[in-house]
Design an enzyme around this catalytic site. Sequence first.
Site, short mmCIF file in Angstrom:
data_model
loop_
_atom_site.label_atom_id
_atom_site.label_comp_id
_atom_site.label_asym_id
_atom_site.label_seq_id
_atom_site.Cartn_x
_atom_site.Cartn_y
_atom_site.Cartn_z
N VAL A 153 0.85 -1.32 -0.03
CA VAL A 153 0.10 -0.08 -0.05
C VAL A 153 0.80 1.30 -0.08
O VAL A 153 2.08 1.36 0.89
CB VAL A 153 -0.95 -0.03 1.24
CG1 VAL A 153 -1.62 1.44 1.22
CG2 VAL A 153 -2.08 -1.21 1.33
N CYS A 154 0.50 2.28 -0.92
CA CYS A 154 1.21 3.56 -0.87
C CYS A 154 0.31 4.52 -0.96
O CYS A 154 -1.11 4.06 -1.15
CB CYS A 154 2.46 3.77 -1.56
SG CYS A 154 2.03 3.77 -3.44
N SER A 155 0.44 5.70 -1.30
CA SER A 155 -0.63 6.82 -1.37
C SER A 155 -1.58 6.51 -2.58
O SER A 155 -2.70 6.55 -2.59
CB SER A 155 0.06 8.06 -1.46
OG SER A 155 -0.90 9.19 -1.95
N GLU A 188 -4.14 3.82 -0.87
CA GLU A 188 -4.34 3.81 0.35
C GLU A 188 -5.95 3.62 0.55
O GLU A 188 -6.53 2.94 1.41
CB GLU A 188 -3.92 5.21 1.07
CG GLU A 188 -4.13 5.37 2.23
CD GLU A 188 -3.83 6.72 2.71
OE1 GLU A 188 -3.23 7.50 1.98
OE2 GLU A 188 -4.50 7.47 3.73
#
Lengths: 435, 101
Positions: free
Chosen positions: B7-9, B39
């Site tokens: 998960v990242c932005s 996210e």
Amino acid sequence: MNGFIAFMEKYFIPYAAKIGGQRHLVAIRDGFITTMPLMILGSFAVLINNFPIPAYQKFMNNLFGEGTWQAFGGNVWNGTFAILALLIAFTVAYNLAKSYDKDPLSSAVVSVATFFTIGAIAPGVDGIPNTGGLGSTGLFLALIIAILSTEIFTRLSGSPKLVINMPDGVPPAVSRSFAALFPAMITVSIFGLITAFFQAAGVTNLVISFYELVQEPFMGLANSLPAALLLAFVSAFLWFFGLHGANIIDPFMQTINIPAIEANVKALEAGKELPYIVNKPFFDSFVNLGGTGATIGLIIAIFIVARKHKAYMTVSKLSAAPGIFNINEPMMFGLPIVLNPIMFIPYILAPLVLVTVAYIATAIGWVPACTIVTPWTTPPIIGGALATQSIAGGVLAAVNLGLSILIFLPFAKIAQIQELRREKEALAAEGVTAE
Amino acid sequence: MKTIMLVCSAGMSTSLLVTKMEKAAEAQGIEAKIFAVAEAEAANHLDEIDVLLLGPQVRFLEGNMKKKLEPKGIPLAVINSVDYGMMKGDKVLEQALDLMK
């Protein structure tokens, strides 16, 4: 420098991280993200209708007849920008309810109903309803309504006193659908009453009044060079500490971005001066070249003056391709830029310089203000030309790219000198132990 | 078959890493399903994963995610930032496999 970094890590960063995870801000950001494809489509509809080349306008007029070919763009506009506040009332409430683990669909529906209750479409004096509230004019109020109505609705839905008890034998799905009944009725009624009080006091169009009293002054405040500098600084500063700065300030960026773009488009169509210089495409096209901090300038600077720094070259080669699409995590964490004392100054300085140059170039009229929402992954220079619908925008982005290279050059050189010195010392130390 | 979620932005830079991790898994003969999401999407996938890795730039999600994942017994961690930056698929894969032990 190390003391400063340690101080910030301890006292500042935890708070910034809290903001990054704050549930209402996250709901606003994610609500806007859902509408992004529509805003980009709406932008291109504007581009088709207003492409600033007379020959193109003439060609289209001859081909399809004057005034008729714009219908496509107009229709798409009606389905995108013209209902932005309505969409936001839905998407923000949906995301907020989801973060509370409550029924997101019911909350979103209640929020939309509430938004109409307070006058998204207000009865006009001449009997013609005023639909202006559905678009970006009603945006701030839609945000507030989405949050308030969801807070009330999700709390009420948790109360066992408001659930209608169904006799045994009723399918659970049916009794669940009744669970939202009273909470929804109460939530919408509260706002119906509030609006009635305002109307009794003479405020007939709550949305427009709120716009004039709050949203317009706020947007004016945000549309200044100091505000733009502040936004650029906060984003780069947070990134320096390894936090996704753009992500954290996005709820604020988006909220001023879309109404500003819509106002610019309206001015463009009316042939007036474009009022809002500062908006998200402004940052994406002229400041965040290669990602926050204009790191594509650093990649190029390293290719020019730091070819002997092996680690920097490895990361720069790895980062070049994603960098073209403004993705710079490999640079941030791989170089690294994060918590790197040499890179602190250029990394913070570059965006501030680029904001200033782009702001001044736009303010004195060399470059038109942005009217198109471009995806943030649009490569530098192309993004500048697209967002402003002008070659001048591409030139400004190219000038800014050159500036960012100049700012990073000396620091890339210093890093290389230090690296070479360290290698030499390591070799010397090995020589000593070998003897 | 293990399922690893990153998960990242916006799910952009993690998706770069996914490709590298898949290659590393293939080279080592490990069967794994590896994917990256933004996210905002993460919460929709919590029931189908064996481990969650967070990009270092969204490390502030750790506490919140831990609350959701601990009752399910799903481990999570923030990706080592140097491995993330250098896109070292094998190292991050190793981190994920260690977490599941």
